[in-house]
Design a protein around this motif. Structure first.
Motif, PDB file in Angstrom:
ATOM      1  N   LEU A   1       0.831  -1.197   0.000  1.00 54.21           N
ATOM      2  CA  LEU A   1       0.000   0.000   0.000  1.00 54.21           C
ATOM      3  C   LEU A   1       0.868   1.252   0.000  1.00 54.21           C
ATOM      4  N   HIS A   2       1.952   1.189   0.738  1.00 56.10           N
ATOM      5  CA  HIS A   2       2.896   2.309   0.768  1.00 56.10           C
ATOM      6  C   HIS A   2       3.542   2.502  -0.598  1.00 56.10           C
ATOM      7  N   TRP A   3       3.901   1.435  -1.266  1.00 61.13           N
ATOM      8  CA  TRP A   3       4.483   1.529  -2.602  1.00 61.13           C
ATOM      9  C   TRP A   3       3.493   2.115  -3.595  1.00 61.13           C
ATOM     10  N   GLU A   4       2.231   1.749  -3.433  1.00 63.46           N
ATOM     11  CA  GLU A   4       1.214   2.294  -4.335  1.00 63.46           C
ATOM     12  C   GLU A   4       1.070   3.795  -4.136  1.00 63.46           C
ATOM     13  N   GLN A   5       1.097   4.241  -2.894  1.00 60.74           N
ATOM     14  CA  GLN A   5       0.978   5.667  -2.612  1.00 60.74           C
ATOM     15  C   GLN A   5       2.142   6.460  -3.212  1.00 60.74           C
ATOM     16  N   ARG A   6       3.304   5.863  -3.259  1.00 59.21           N
ATOM     17  CA  ARG A   6       4.472   6.543  -3.812  1.00 59.21           C
ATOM     18  C   ARG A   6       4.547   6.410  -5.327  1.00 59.21           C
ATOM     19  N   GLY A   7       3.596   5.704  -5.919  1.00 57.78           N
ATOM     20  CA  GLY A   7       3.532   5.600  -7.366  1.00 57.78           C
ATOM     21  C   GLY A   7       4.568   4.684  -7.971  1.00 57.78           C
ATOM     22  N   PHE A   8       5.036   3.668  -7.225  1.00 58.37           N
ATOM     23  CA  PHE A   8       6.024   2.745  -7.755  1.00 58.37           C
ATOM     24  C   PHE A   8       5.398   1.919  -8.884  1.00 58.37           C
ATOM     25  N   ALA A   9       6.108   1.839 -10.003  1.00 56.54           N
ATOM     26  CA  ALA A   9       5.587   1.113 -11.161  1.00 56.54           C
ATOM     27  C   ALA A   9       5.386  -0.362 -10.865  1.00 56.54           C
TER      28      ALA A   9
ATOM     29  N   THR B   1       1.737  -0.112  -9.378  1.00 59.04           N
ATOM     30  CA  THR B   1       0.709   0.563 -10.169  1.00 59.04           C
ATOM     31  C   THR B   1       0.470  -0.114 -11.514  1.00 59.04           C
ATOM     32  N   GLU B   2       1.499  -0.703 -12.111  1.00 56.97           N
ATOM     33  CA  GLU B   2       1.330  -1.319 -13.423  1.00 56.97           C
ATOM     34  C   GLU B   2       0.704  -2.709 -13.345  1.00 56.97           C
ATOM     35  N   PHE B   3       0.765  -3.349 -12.169  1.00 57.89           N
ATOM     36  CA  PHE B   3       0.193  -4.698 -12.004  1.00 57.89           C
ATOM     37  C   PHE B   3      -0.676  -4.743 -10.749  1.00 57.89           C
ATOM     38  N   ARG B   4      -1.488  -3.721 -10.575  1.00 56.96           N
ATOM     39  CA  ARG B   4      -2.275  -3.587  -9.352  1.00 56.96           C
ATOM     40  C   ARG B   4      -3.239  -4.758  -9.167  1.00 56.96           C
ATOM     41  N   GLN B   5      -3.892  -5.186 -10.233  1.00 55.41           N
ATOM     42  CA  GLN B   5      -4.895  -6.239 -10.131  1.00 55.41           C
ATOM     43  C   GLN B   5      -4.279  -7.627  -9.983  1.00 55.41           C
ATOM     44  N   GLU B   6      -2.989  -7.758 -10.203  1.00 53.27           N
ATOM     45  CA  GLU B   6      -2.338  -9.061 -10.161  1.00 53.27           C
ATOM     46  C   GLU B   6      -1.628  -9.322  -8.838  1.00 53.27           C
ATOM     47  N   HIS B   7      -1.768  -8.407  -7.891  1.00 55.40           N
ATOM     48  CA  HIS B   7      -1.224  -8.640  -6.554  1.00 55.40           C
ATOM     49  C   HIS B   7      -2.283  -9.369  -5.736  1.00 55.40           C
ATOM     50  N   THR B   8      -2.071 -10.655  -5.526  1.00 58.48           N
ATOM     51  CA  THR B   8      -3.032 -11.482  -4.794  1.00 58.48           C
ATOM     52  C   THR B   8      -2.351 -12.173  -3.624  1.00 58.48           C
ATOM     53  N   CYS B   9      -3.162 -12.655  -2.711  1.00 51.30           N
ATOM     54  CA  CYS B   9      -2.644 -13.415  -1.570  1.00 51.30           C
ATOM     55  C   CYS B   9      -3.678 -14.435  -1.140  1.00 51.30           C
ATOM     56  N   LEU B  10      -3.242 -15.390  -0.348  1.00 49.46           N
ATOM     57  CA  LEU B  10      -4.098 -16.470   0.116  1.00 49.46           C
ATOM     58  C   LEU B  10      -4.613 -16.114   1.507  1.00 49.46           C
ATOM     59  N   ALA B  11      -5.917 -15.854   1.617  1.00 43.65           N
ATOM     60  CA  ALA B  11      -6.519 -15.460   2.891  1.00 43.65           C
ATOM     61  C   ALA B  11      -7.114 -16.660   3.600  1.00 43.65           C
ATOM     62  N   TYR B  12      -6.820 -16.754   4.903  1.00 43.54           N
ATOM     63  CA  TYR B  12      -7.350 -17.828   5.749  1.00 43.54           C
ATOM     64  C   TYR B  12      -6.975 -19.222   5.218  1.00 43.54           C
ATOM     65  N   GLY B  13      -5.926 -19.295   4.403  1.00 44.21           N
ATOM     66  CA  GLY B  13      -5.433 -20.562   3.907  1.00 44.21           C
ATOM     67  C   GLY B  13      -6.209 -21.179   2.772  1.00 44.21           C
ATOM     68  N   ILE B  14      -7.309 -20.553   2.358  1.00 42.70           N
ATOM     69  CA  ILE B  14      -8.132 -21.194   1.322  1.00 42.70           C
ATOM     70  C   ILE B  14      -8.539 -20.242   0.201  1.00 42.70           C
ATOM     71  N   LYS B  15      -8.681 -18.982   0.472  1.00 41.03           N
ATOM     72  CA  LYS B  15      -9.261 -18.058  -0.500  1.00 41.03           C
ATOM     73  C   LYS B  15      -8.210 -17.089  -1.017  1.00 41.03           C
ATOM     74  N   ARG B  16      -8.104 -17.026  -2.333  1.00 41.43           N
ATOM     75  CA  ARG B  16      -7.173 -16.076  -2.951  1.00 41.43           C
ATOM     76  C   ARG B  16      -7.901 -14.758  -3.200  1.00 41.43           C
ATOM     77  N   VAL B  17      -7.342 -13.684  -2.671  1.00 43.46           N
ATOM     78  CA  VAL B  17      -7.972 -12.367  -2.784  1.00 43.46           C
ATOM     79  C   VAL B  17      -6.976 -11.371  -3.362  1.00 43.46           C
ATOM     80  N   ARG B  18      -7.504 -10.290  -3.892  1.00 41.81           N
ATOM     81  CA  ARG B  18      -6.675  -9.201  -4.399  1.00 41.81           C
ATOM     82  C   ARG B  18      -6.368  -8.231  -3.263  1.00 41.81           C
ATOM     83  N   PHE B  19      -5.110  -7.816  -3.200  1.00 39.85           N
ATOM     84  CA  PHE B  19      -4.674  -6.939  -2.116  1.00 39.85           C
ATOM     85  C   PHE B  19      -5.489  -5.652  -2.065  1.00 39.85           C
TER      86      PHE B  19
END
Length: 479
Positions: free
Chosen positions: A209-217, A220-238
């Protein structure tokens, strides 16, 4: 030598000036003899399985080496020894079968600037695998099987020019945020981590989130592709799962949150998140924000422009010019009777196009004002009506006696203003004569018109030089 002999290999290679291309030639090893004048060597799309020691010996002018789409599994020590060394800048080892990057792989390439290792089977990078690449600018290691990376080995004094490190599309489960936060900002802004197997973590969410605020490419260029595994089962977008981020306890990452400066800049129309950094923690801690307009903001926010999360973060949905100013965060622990405050100065920057439009309007208005002022000054000087009495005819020279009798006369006083030759004596009480100037300048005459002296009788009507000489030393000052 290749390209100069009638051999099967020579027939499948192409020599053109300083370029040697042996693509898709069915080679199983690096040719033994190659022209020493080669600057670019392309051995891609072959079946080469390993690079032996001294494989490129004698190629002292080599700058670009392409070995993509082969079957490489290892690089033996000294493979790049006795080559161009500092001249070799581009090395492409992509789309091979490398598994481990050993420390000796690139030790003879101090001038290398671009290293392509994507689409291999790399599972481990040794801590000193890139140690000899002091000129490295870009390293591509995406689409591999990495579960770890030695971020601690990348220091600014070792890689002063590094601006891109692509680790996307790997299998990284967790990031060493302490090591990443110590990387030079030039590396952080070009660190690509999307499409990994990251487990959702509040500290990692805060960093991205800090990198996004500073406009790091990298974000910002792959915002929708930053995902993580929540609660061990569900993949969500940051950046689209505010419900998950609300549960984060950002106070556990105080050291990392210090990356956010007390002053934050954001472009008009874009969102920005302000963090409430505090040492207070626990379920009894509540947060409150005070906007620059002295408006109190509590979860979930006051309106559509300000949104607040339970973890204390405040989100400006779409920044406007009136959102600029000092924001105060108040953290309270009612059980322990403690509270802390933090201030963040927000500056909303207009878009470049709008700023250019405003500056153009301001400059045009200033220029127009100057032109109008100049026209008014010229009209005042040359078009102001002046009703002067008819000029008298030149009279005969007066005697000394009559001169004394008329020394207080106004005609002789004003005529002296236009007389090229100064008189020998003072013509009246209080009137001074300067013998050091070509023209006599008298003290101001009380009789004026529109701020200018009213012209008196001309002693010699034909002398225009004397009139011009009066005003030759007078500057025209426009407002």
């Amino acid at each position: 030598m290749l390209c100069s002999q009638d051999s099967s290999q020579a027939a499948r290679c192409l020599c053109a000036s300083d370029i040697l291309s042996c693509t898709a030639a069915g080679l199983e090893r690096v040719p033994a003899e190659m022209p020493v004048s080669a600057v670019t060597l392309d051995l891609s799309h072959n079946q080469i399985e390993k690079l032996e020691g001294g494989a490129f010996e004698g190629l002292y002018r080599l700058e670009t080496l392409r070995l993509a789409h082969n079957l490489l599994t290892a690089v033996q020590p000294g493979a790049f020894r006795n080559t161009s060394g500092t001249l070799l800048q581009h090395l492409d080892l992509s789309s091979n079968q490398l598994r481990v990057l050993e420390p000796h792989y690139f030790q003879d390439l101090p001038g290398l600037k671009e290293l392509l290792l994507f689409n291999n089977r790399i599972v481990r990078v040794e801590s000193r695998a890139l140690a000899g690449l002091s000129s490295l600018r870009k390293a591509y290691l995406s689409h591999n099987l990495l579960t770890d990376f030695p971020f601690f080995s990348i220091q600014e004094h070792n890689y002063p020019h590094l601006s891109m490190l692509d680790l996307s599309s790997n299998r990284l489960p967790k990031l060493p945020l302490e090591d990443i936060s110590k990387l030079p900002l030039s590396v952080q802004s070009g660190l690509y981590l999307h499409n990994n197997s990251l487990v959702c973590d509040c500290s990692m969410y805060t960093l991205l989130l800090h990198w996004e605020q500073r406009g790091f490419a990298s974000v910002t260029e792959f915002r929708q592709e930053h995902t993580c595994l929540a609660y061990g089962i569900k993949r969500v977008r940051f950046f689209r799962n505010d419900r998950y981020s609300e549960t984060c306890n950002l106070t556990a990452m105080i050291g990392l949150l210090k990356l956010q400066n007390s002053s934050v800049s954001v472009k008009a129309g874009e969102p920005v998140v302000l963090h409430c950094v505090t040492t207070l923690s626990g379920q009894h801690v509540t947060f409150l924000w005070v906007s620059p307009t002295q408006e109190y903001v509590a979860p979930p926010g006051n309106n559509d422009s300000l949104k607040m999360f339970t973890n204390g973060s405040l989100k400006i949905v779409a920044a406007r010019a009136e959102d600029s100013g000092i924001y105060w965060c108040i953290a309270q622990d009612l059980q322990r009777q403690r509270n802390e405050t933090r201030e963040v100065n927000v500056t909303v920057v207009p878009h470049p196009g709008h700023e250019l439009h405003e500056s153009f309007n301001t400059g045009f208005t200033t220029l127009l004002g100057c032109v109008v002022s100049l026209v008014l000054v010229l009209m005042y000087l040359y078009l102001t009506p002046c009703r002067c009495p008819p000029c008298r005819k030149a009279s005969a020279p007066a005697t000394a006696t009559s001169s004394k009798g008329n020394e207080a006369g106004a005609g002789s006083a004003q005529s002296s203003i236009l007389t090229p030759t100064p008189p020998a004596s003072t013509e009246g009480p209080g009137r001074k004569v300067s013998t050091n100037k070509h023209v006599v300048f008298l003290e101001p005459i009380k009789e004026q018109q529109n701020g200018r002296l009213r012209a008196g009788p001309v002693q010699r009507a034909g002398e225009t030089d004397s009139i011009m000489s009066v005003f030759s030393d007078t500057p025209i000052i426009s407002p």
